[in-house]
Design a protein around this motif. Sequence first.
Motif, PDB file in Angstrom:
ATOM      1  N   SER A   1      -1.098  18.315   1.300  1.00  0.00           N
ATOM      2  CA  SER A   1      -0.041  17.385   0.540  1.00  0.00           C
ATOM      3  C   SER A   1       0.830  16.791   1.741  1.00  0.00           C
ATOM      4  O   SER A   1       1.143  15.501   1.842  1.00  0.00           O
ATOM      5  N   LEU A   2       1.179  17.662   2.731  1.00  0.00           N
ATOM      6  CA  LEU A   2       2.232  17.195   3.699  1.00  0.00           C
ATOM      7  C   LEU A   2       1.377  16.138   4.641  1.00  0.00           C
ATOM      8  O   LEU A   2       1.860  15.080   5.105  1.00  0.00           O
ATOM      9  N   LEU A   3       0.272  16.619   5.086  1.00  0.00           N
ATOM     10  CA  LEU A   3      -0.649  15.672   6.106  1.00  0.00           C
ATOM     11  C   LEU A   3      -0.727  14.251   5.312  1.00  0.00           C
ATOM     12  O   LEU A   3      -0.754  13.487   5.660  1.00  0.00           O
ATOM     13  N   LYS A   4      -1.253  14.384   4.227  1.00  0.00           N
ATOM     14  CA  LYS A   4      -1.573  12.996   3.363  1.00  0.00           C
ATOM     15  C   LYS A   4      -0.082  12.243   3.198  1.00  0.00           C
ATOM     16  O   LYS A   4      -0.037  11.034   3.539  1.00  0.00           O
ATOM     17  N   ALA A   5       0.883  13.146   3.119  1.00  0.00           N
ATOM     18  CA  ALA A   5       2.216  12.208   2.868  1.00  0.00           C
ATOM     19  C   ALA A   5       2.643  11.586   4.371  1.00  0.00           C
ATOM     20  O   ALA A   5       3.242  10.438   4.434  1.00  0.00           O
ATOM     21  N   LEU A   6       2.368  12.366   5.476  1.00  0.00           N
ATOM     22  CA  LEU A   6       2.667  11.991   6.615  1.00  0.00           C
ATOM     23  C   LEU A   6       1.944  10.710   7.112  1.00  0.00           C
ATOM     24  O   LEU A   6       2.299   9.831   7.827  1.00  0.00           O
ATOM     25  N   ILE A   7       0.696  10.773   6.878  1.00  0.00           N
ATOM     26  CA  ILE A   7      -0.319   9.537   7.080  1.00  0.00           C
ATOM     27  C   ILE A   7      -0.009   8.379   6.347  1.00  0.00           C
ATOM     28  O   ILE A   7       0.175   7.301   6.731  1.00  0.00           O
ATOM     29  N   TRP A   8       0.413   8.636   5.107  1.00  0.00           N
ATOM     30  CA  TRP A   8       0.740   7.371   4.254  1.00  0.00           C
ATOM     31  C   TRP A   8       2.039   7.119   4.822  1.00  0.00           C
ATOM     32  O   TRP A   8       2.223   5.671   4.939  1.00  0.00           O
ATOM     33  N   ASN A   9       3.011   7.711   4.959  1.00  0.00           N
ATOM     34  CA  ASN A   9       4.277   7.215   5.553  1.00  0.00           C
ATOM     35  C   ASN A   9       4.167   6.529   6.894  1.00  0.00           C
ATOM     36  O   ASN A   9       5.038   5.718   7.189  1.00  0.00           O
ATOM     37  N   ALA A  10       3.219   6.793   7.639  1.00  0.00           N
ATOM     38  CA  ALA A  10       3.205   6.415   9.274  1.00  0.00           C
ATOM     39  C   ALA A  10       2.620   4.842   8.715  1.00  0.00           C
ATOM     40  O   ALA A  10       3.150   3.789   9.406  1.00  0.00           O
ATOM     41  N   ILE A  11       1.952   4.709   7.822  1.00  0.00           N
ATOM     42  CA  ILE A  11       1.507   3.365   7.302  1.00  0.00           C
ATOM     43  C   ILE A  11       2.400   2.427   6.925  1.00  0.00           C
ATOM     44  O   ILE A  11       2.772   1.488   7.244  1.00  0.00           O
ATOM     45  N   GLY A  12       3.292   3.160   5.934  1.00  0.00           N
ATOM     46  CA  GLY A  12       4.444   2.499   5.306  1.00  0.00           C
ATOM     47  C   GLY A  12       5.314   2.043   6.472  1.00  0.00           C
ATOM     48  O   GLY A  12       6.075   1.041   6.259  1.00  0.00           O
ATOM     49  N   LEU A  13       5.797   2.961   7.196  1.00  0.00           N
ATOM     50  CA  LEU A  13       6.750   2.688   8.559  1.00  0.00           C
ATOM     51  C   LEU A  13       6.257   1.495   9.386  1.00  0.00           C
ATOM     52  O   LEU A  13       7.237   0.569   9.343  1.00  0.00           O
ATOM     53  N   ALA A  14       4.958   1.286   9.684  1.00  0.00           N
ATOM     54  CA  ALA A  14       4.529   0.295  10.403  1.00  0.00           C
ATOM     55  C   ALA A  14       4.771  -1.116   9.329  1.00  0.00           C
ATOM     56  O   ALA A  14       5.088  -2.176   9.964  1.00  0.00           O
ATOM     57  N   THR A  15       4.322  -0.892   8.294  1.00  0.00           N
ATOM     58  CA  THR A  15       4.303  -2.125   7.428  1.00  0.00           C
ATOM     59  C   THR A  15       5.696  -2.727   6.932  1.00  0.00           C
ATOM     60  O   THR A  15       6.071  -3.709   7.211  1.00  0.00           O
ATOM     61  N   MET A  16       6.552  -1.452   6.624  1.00  0.00           N
ATOM     62  CA  MET A  16       8.016  -1.879   6.455  1.00  0.00           C
ATOM     63  C   MET A  16       8.873  -2.425   7.653  1.00  0.00           C
ATOM     64  O   MET A  16       9.737  -3.345   7.740  1.00  0.00           O
ATOM     65  N   GLY A  17       8.369  -1.958   8.639  1.00  0.00           N
ATOM     66  CA  GLY A  17       9.003  -2.257  10.187  1.00  0.00           C
ATOM     67  C   GLY A  17       8.782  -3.896  10.266  1.00  0.00           C
ATOM     68  O   GLY A  17       9.537  -4.654  10.579  1.00  0.00           O
ATOM     69  N   ALA A  18       7.487  -4.199  10.108  1.00  0.00           N
ATOM     70  CA  ALA A  18       7.067  -5.689  10.293  1.00  0.00           C
ATOM     71  C   ALA A  18       7.755  -6.364   8.869  1.00  0.00           C
ATOM     72  O   ALA A  18       8.251  -7.644   9.491  1.00  0.00           O
ATOM     73  N   VAL A  19       7.652  -6.036   8.021  1.00  0.00           N
ATOM     74  CA  VAL A  19       8.283  -6.789   6.775  1.00  0.00           C
ATOM     75  C   VAL A  19       9.747  -7.039   7.029  1.00  0.00           C
ATOM     76  O   VAL A  19      10.365  -7.884   7.008  1.00  0.00           O
ATOM     77  N   GLY A  20      10.643  -5.813   7.473  1.00  0.00           N
ATOM     78  CA  GLY A  20      12.019  -6.032   7.838  1.00  0.00           C
ATOM     79  C   GLY A  20      12.160  -6.904   9.080  1.00  0.00           C
ATOM     80  O   GLY A  20      13.467  -7.620   8.997  1.00  0.00           O
ATOM     81  N   PHE A  21      11.542  -6.902   9.849  1.00  0.00           N
ATOM     82  CA  PHE A  21      11.781  -7.848  11.004  1.00  0.00           C
ATOM     83  C   PHE A  21      11.556  -9.197  10.534  1.00  0.00           C
ATOM     84  O   PHE A  21      12.116 -10.052  10.965  1.00  0.00           O
ATOM     85  N   ILE A  22      10.593  -9.516   9.918  1.00  0.00           N
ATOM     86  CA  ILE A  22       9.970 -10.866   9.438  1.00  0.00           C
ATOM     87  C   ILE A  22      11.442 -11.458   8.577  1.00  0.00           C
ATOM     88  O   ILE A  22      11.826 -12.463   8.744  1.00  0.00           O
ATOM     89  N   ALA A  23      11.955 -10.464   7.466  1.00  0.00           N
ATOM     90  CA  ALA A  23      12.897 -10.706   6.699  1.00  0.00           C
ATOM     91  C   ALA A  23      14.314 -11.182   7.313  1.00  0.00           C
ATOM     92  O   ALA A  23      15.009 -12.052   7.090  1.00  0.00           O
ATOM     93  N   THR A  24      14.563 -10.451   8.552  1.00  0.00           N
ATOM     94  CA  THR A  24      16.057 -10.407   9.032  1.00  0.00           C
ATOM     95  C   THR A  24      15.987 -10.974  10.512  1.00  0.00           C
ATOM     96  O   THR A  24      16.911 -11.389  10.980  1.00  0.00           O
ATOM     97  N   GLY A  25      14.789 -10.975  11.029  1.00  0.00           N
ATOM     98  CA  GLY A  25      14.532 -11.582  12.540  1.00  0.00           C
ATOM     99  C   GLY A  25      15.225 -10.620  13.411  1.00  0.00           C
ATOM    100  O   GLY A  25      15.224 -10.985  14.651  1.00  0.00           O
ATOM    101  N   SER A  26      15.375  -9.481  13.000  1.00  0.00           N
ATOM    102  CA  SER A  26      16.189  -8.256  14.019  1.00  0.00           C
ATOM    103  C   SER A  26      15.143  -7.377  14.104  1.00  0.00           C
ATOM    104  O   SER A  26      14.755  -6.553  13.052  1.00  0.00           O
ATOM    105  N   LEU A  27      14.716  -6.867  15.297  1.00  0.00           N
ATOM    106  CA  LEU A  27      13.941  -5.555  15.404  1.00  0.00           C
ATOM    107  C   LEU A  27      14.928  -4.381  15.031  1.00  0.00           C
ATOM    108  O   LEU A  27      14.371  -3.337  14.375  1.00  0.00           O
TER     109      LEU A  27
END
Length: 68
Positions: free
Chosen positions: A7-33
């Motif tokens: 369960s922990l490994l699945k959560a970590l992998i899924w959240n790594a994908i989410g981190l990258a996606t949310m980082g890109a969305v946050g950058f696009i939305a705000t223009g700030s890294l």
Amino acid sequence: METRRRSLLKALIWNAIGLATMGAVGFIATGSLAVGGQMALINTAVGLSLYLVYERIWANIGWGRKTP
């Protein structure tokens, strides 16, 4: 039944994908890294915690499972 380690490994992998996606969305939305990165980190921390709880609850529910 699923182990806590799985369960922990699945959560970590899924959240790594989410981190990258949310980082890109946050950058696009705000223009700030920096702001996009902060949004992604907060989202990942909350999401990881909730996902682990969710997975552990479902690991204990037998409904819908087939026995071999």
